[in-house]
Write an enzyme that holds these catalytic residues in place. Structure first.
Site, PDB file in Angstrom:
ATOM      1  N   ASP A 138      47.412  58.535  44.742  1.00 54.09           N
ATOM      2  CA  ASP A 138      47.099  59.900  44.306  1.00 54.09           C
ATOM      3  C   ASP A 138      47.879  60.884  45.178  1.00 54.09           C
ATOM      4  OD1 ASP A 138      45.272  59.059  42.409  1.00 54.09           O
ATOM      5  OD2 ASP A 138      43.497  59.682  43.529  1.00 54.09           O
ATOM      6  N   ARG A 188      53.128  59.009  37.938  1.00 51.79           N
ATOM      7  CA  ARG A 188      52.113  59.781  37.200  1.00 51.79           C
ATOM      8  C   ARG A 188      52.463  61.265  37.329  1.00 51.79           C
ATOM      9  NH1 ARG A 188      46.531  59.577  39.887  1.00 51.79           N
ATOM     10  NH2 ARG A 188      46.406  57.486  39.024  1.00 51.79           N
TER      11      ARG A 188
HETATM   12  C1  LIG Z   1      44.576  60.486  35.238  1.00 47.80           C
HETATM   13  C2  LIG Z   1      44.704  61.713  36.078  1.00 47.80           C
HETATM   14  C3  LIG Z   1      45.009  61.580  37.416  1.00 47.80           C
HETATM   15  C4  LIG Z   1      45.162  62.723  38.206  1.00 47.80           C
HETATM   16  N1  LIG Z   1      45.574  62.588  39.509  1.00 47.80           N
HETATM   17  C5  LIG Z   1      45.835  63.713  40.232  1.00 47.80           C
HETATM   18  C6  LIG Z   1      46.414  63.638  41.522  1.00 47.80           C
HETATM   19  O1  LIG Z   1      46.695  62.559  42.052  1.00 47.80           O
HETATM   20  N2  LIG Z   1      46.649  64.804  42.194  1.00 47.80           N
HETATM   21  C7  LIG Z   1      46.373  66.032  41.637  1.00 47.80           C
HETATM   22  O2  LIG Z   1      46.641  67.060  42.272  1.00 47.80           O
HETATM   23  N3  LIG Z   1      45.817  66.118  40.410  1.00 47.80           N
HETATM   24  C8  LIG Z   1      45.546  65.005  39.695  1.00 47.80           C
HETATM   25  N4  LIG Z   1      45.002  65.135  38.452  1.00 47.80           N
HETATM   26  C9  LIG Z   1      44.454  66.447  37.994  1.00 47.80           C
HETATM   27  C10 LIG Z   1      45.520  67.316  37.376  1.00 47.80           C
HETATM   28  O3  LIG Z   1      46.403  67.789  38.380  1.00 47.80           O
HETATM   29  C11 LIG Z   1      44.899  68.536  36.674  1.00 47.80           C
HETATM   30  O4  LIG Z   1      44.206  69.297  37.616  1.00 47.80           O
HETATM   31  C12 LIG Z   1      43.956  68.190  35.528  1.00 47.80           C
HETATM   32  O5  LIG Z   1      44.405  67.085  34.816  1.00 47.80           O
HETATM   33  C13 LIG Z   1      43.825  69.386  34.544  1.00 47.80           C
HETATM   34  O6  LIG Z   1      45.064  69.658  33.960  1.00 47.80           O
HETATM   35  P1  LIG Z   1      45.474  69.240  32.446  1.00 47.80           P
HETATM   36  O7  LIG Z   1      46.831  68.660  32.510  1.00 47.80           O
HETATM   37  O8  LIG Z   1      44.454  68.397  31.851  1.00 47.80           O
HETATM   38  O9  LIG Z   1      45.689  70.589  31.681  1.00 47.80           O
HETATM   39  P2  LIG Z   1      44.892  71.951  31.563  1.00 47.80           P
HETATM   40  O10 LIG Z   1      45.895  72.908  31.014  1.00 47.80           O
HETATM   41  O11 LIG Z   1      44.202  72.295  32.833  1.00 47.80           O
HETATM   42  O12 LIG Z   1      43.818  71.615  30.473  1.00 47.80           O
HETATM   43  C14 LIG Z   1      44.147  71.328  29.130  1.00 47.80           C
HETATM   44  C15 LIG Z   1      42.852  71.186  28.354  1.00 47.80           C
HETATM   45  O13 LIG Z   1      42.189  70.001  28.788  1.00 47.80           O
HETATM   46  C16 LIG Z   1      40.804  70.200  28.875  1.00 47.80           C
HETATM   47  N5  LIG Z   1      40.376  70.051  30.273  1.00 47.80           N
HETATM   48  C17 LIG Z   1      41.171  70.027  31.378  1.00 47.80           C
HETATM   49  N6  LIG Z   1      40.436  69.821  32.497  1.00 47.80           N
HETATM   50  C18 LIG Z   1      39.161  69.723  32.078  1.00 47.80           C
HETATM   51  C19 LIG Z   1      37.947  69.508  32.750  1.00 47.80           C
HETATM   52  N7  LIG Z   1      37.879  69.367  34.071  1.00 47.80           N
HETATM   53  N8  LIG Z   1      36.812  69.474  31.999  1.00 47.80           N
HETATM   54  C20 LIG Z   1      36.848  69.601  30.655  1.00 47.80           C
HETATM   55  N9  LIG Z   1      37.988  69.809  29.972  1.00 47.80           N
HETATM   56  C21 LIG Z   1      39.122  69.870  30.660  1.00 47.80           C
HETATM   57  C22 LIG Z   1      40.535  71.590  28.362  1.00 47.80           C
HETATM   58  O14 LIG Z   1      40.284  71.524  26.986  1.00 47.80           O
HETATM   59  C23 LIG Z   1      41.843  72.301  28.601  1.00 47.80           C
HETATM   60  O15 LIG Z   1      42.019  73.377  27.745  1.00 47.80           O
HETATM   61  C24 LIG Z   1      44.910  64.005  37.634  1.00 47.80           C
HETATM   62  C25 LIG Z   1      44.612  64.116  36.281  1.00 47.80           C
HETATM   63  C26 LIG Z   1      44.530  63.000  35.497  1.00 47.80           C
HETATM   64  C27 LIG Z   1      44.266  63.174  34.031  1.00 47.80           C
END
Ligand SMILES: Cc1cc2nc3c(=O)[nH]c(=O)nc-3n(C[C@H](O)[C@H](O)[C@H](O)COP(=O)(O)OP(=O)(O)OC[C@H]3O[C@@H](n4cnc5c(N)ncnc54)[C@H](O)[C@@H]3O)c2cc1C
Length: 313
Positions: A138, A188
């Site tokens: 991560d 990732r």
């Molecule tokens: C498998 C995975 C591993 C990850 N690993 C890391 C990591 O190692 N380091 C790191 O900094 N970040 C990590 N993240 C988190 C990532 O950086 C984002 O903060 C998170 O994924 C929200 O961004 P998004 O791309 O989904 O888009 P966004 O633009 O934030 O969201 C798009 C849509 O997704 C839905 N959504 C997003 N988040 C949520 C939520 N919490 N609850 C409900 N609906 C939601 C909503 O409908 C939103 O409109 C990871 C995410 C995933 C999916």
């Protein structure tokens, strides 16, 4: 604007011991946390794995816990991962599973932390490889990126399937993708969950989204294995189109989502024939993870408050 202020407050609260005590003491919290964290034990994580595998998904498992303060804590975390891998093997669901490690939990911030965290991660990578599992490191806040990428590179010399994470809110990420092209690494791609200063990170959502689109394009045309980790359907549509254009089959990339955020979108990806991996966090130390999920989507706070109101009636 209000959402942004709330999100900043929640991000601050995710690092506050006082806020932590308050949130943990709400009796209803556990019920709400269950949406994002399926349990506290390896047995709970294995049960969630079984359920997801049965629906055509794959998994990556995260033992919750960050920033250990001493060597004993880092060793305990390594042991928790080794026990998790053993439990997956025992249940017959190890092959194809991935484990997600936070190097801060492996001792990265301790004196001599690079060696400590590398050694712990290497032990986990060796056990994982023997069972047909992979490991992904991560990515945490921007101060750790150089070290985490360097540890990933060092581990891949012995365990080529160790993956790294890149965050598109960081200004450096296009350069990091260019550097990783040619290594065949599992990468990732995420937007970034940590609140970062403008000197190192894009601040506006539209800018981070634009950077994410460009990063999808760059990764799909690189020799890396892209893991497109997002709940954003527009980004997933782009990934599908770019994978097709790059001649990548189902095995040539994967989508990833966090447990409990958008199960219906996960199912759509599976039904369309794409590889879909679900990130399953488990453990007692769920506070920081849970608060970052609230900060990402302030509408989740309303969900939390509704549950509280319901409880106090
Ligand atoms: C498998 C995975 C591993 C990850 N690993 C890391 C990591 O190692 N380091 C790191 O900094 N970040 C990590 N993240 C988190 C990532 O950086 C984002 O903060 C998170 O994924 C929200 O961004 P998004 O791309 O989904 O888009 P966004 O633009 O934030 O969201 C798009 C849509 O997704 C839905 N959504 C997003 N988040 C949520 C939520 N919490 N609850 C409900 N609906 C939601 C909503 O409908 C939103 O409109 C990871 C995410 C995933 C999916």
């Amino acid at each position: 604007m209000l959402d942004q202020a709330l999100s900043q407050t929640l991000n601050r609260a995710s690092r506050s011991a006082r806020a932590r005590r308050a949130v943990e003491s709400f009796p209803v919290t556990r019920k709400v946390v269950d949406r994002f964290v399926p349990g506290e034990t390896a047995a709970d994580a294995v049960a969630a794995t079984r359920r997801l595998i049965a629906t055509g998904r794959t998994v990556t498992l995260d033992v919750l816990g960050e920033d250990v303060l001493d060597l004993a804590g880092a060793r305990a975390m390594r042991d928790a991962y080794l026990a998790l891998l053993a439990a997956l093997a025992e249940a017959g669901c190890a092959a194809g599973a991935d484990v997600s490690l936070k190097l801060s939990a492996m001792g990265q911030a301790l004196p001599g932390g690079t060696t400590i965290a590398t050694d712990h991660a290497a032990e986990i990578a060796a056990a994982a490889a023997a069972l047909g599992c992979t490991v992904t490191l991560d990515m945490e806040d921007h101060t750790t990126v150089d070290s985490t990428l360097a540890i990933g590179t060092a581990l891949r010399a012995s365990y080529p399937l160790v993956g790294n994470v890149l965050q598109t809110n960081l200004r450096r990420t296009p350069g990091d993708i260019a550097d990783l092209d040619g290594t065949g690494a599992r990468i990732r791609l995420v937007k970034g969950a940590y609140r970062e200063p403008a000197s190192v990170a894009l601040q506006r959502k539209a800018e981070v989204d634009g950077a994410y689109e460009r990063a999808i394009d760059a990764l799909m045309s690189s020799d890396c294995h892209p893991m497109i980790a997002t709940h954003d359907p527009a980004m997933l549509d782009r990934a599908v189109a770019r994978a097709l254009a790059a001649g990548r089959g189902a095995d040539g990339w994967e989508a990833q989502m966090l447990y409990g955020v958008r199960p219906e979108l996960e199912q759509r990806m599976v039904d369309d024939g794409h590889r879909m991996r679900v990130y399953i966090p488990f453990g007692t130390d769920w506070y920081g993870y849970f608060m970052r999920r609230l900060a990402e989507r302030p509408a989740n706070v309303a969900f939390f408050l509704r549950a509280l109101a319901h409880r106090s009636r």
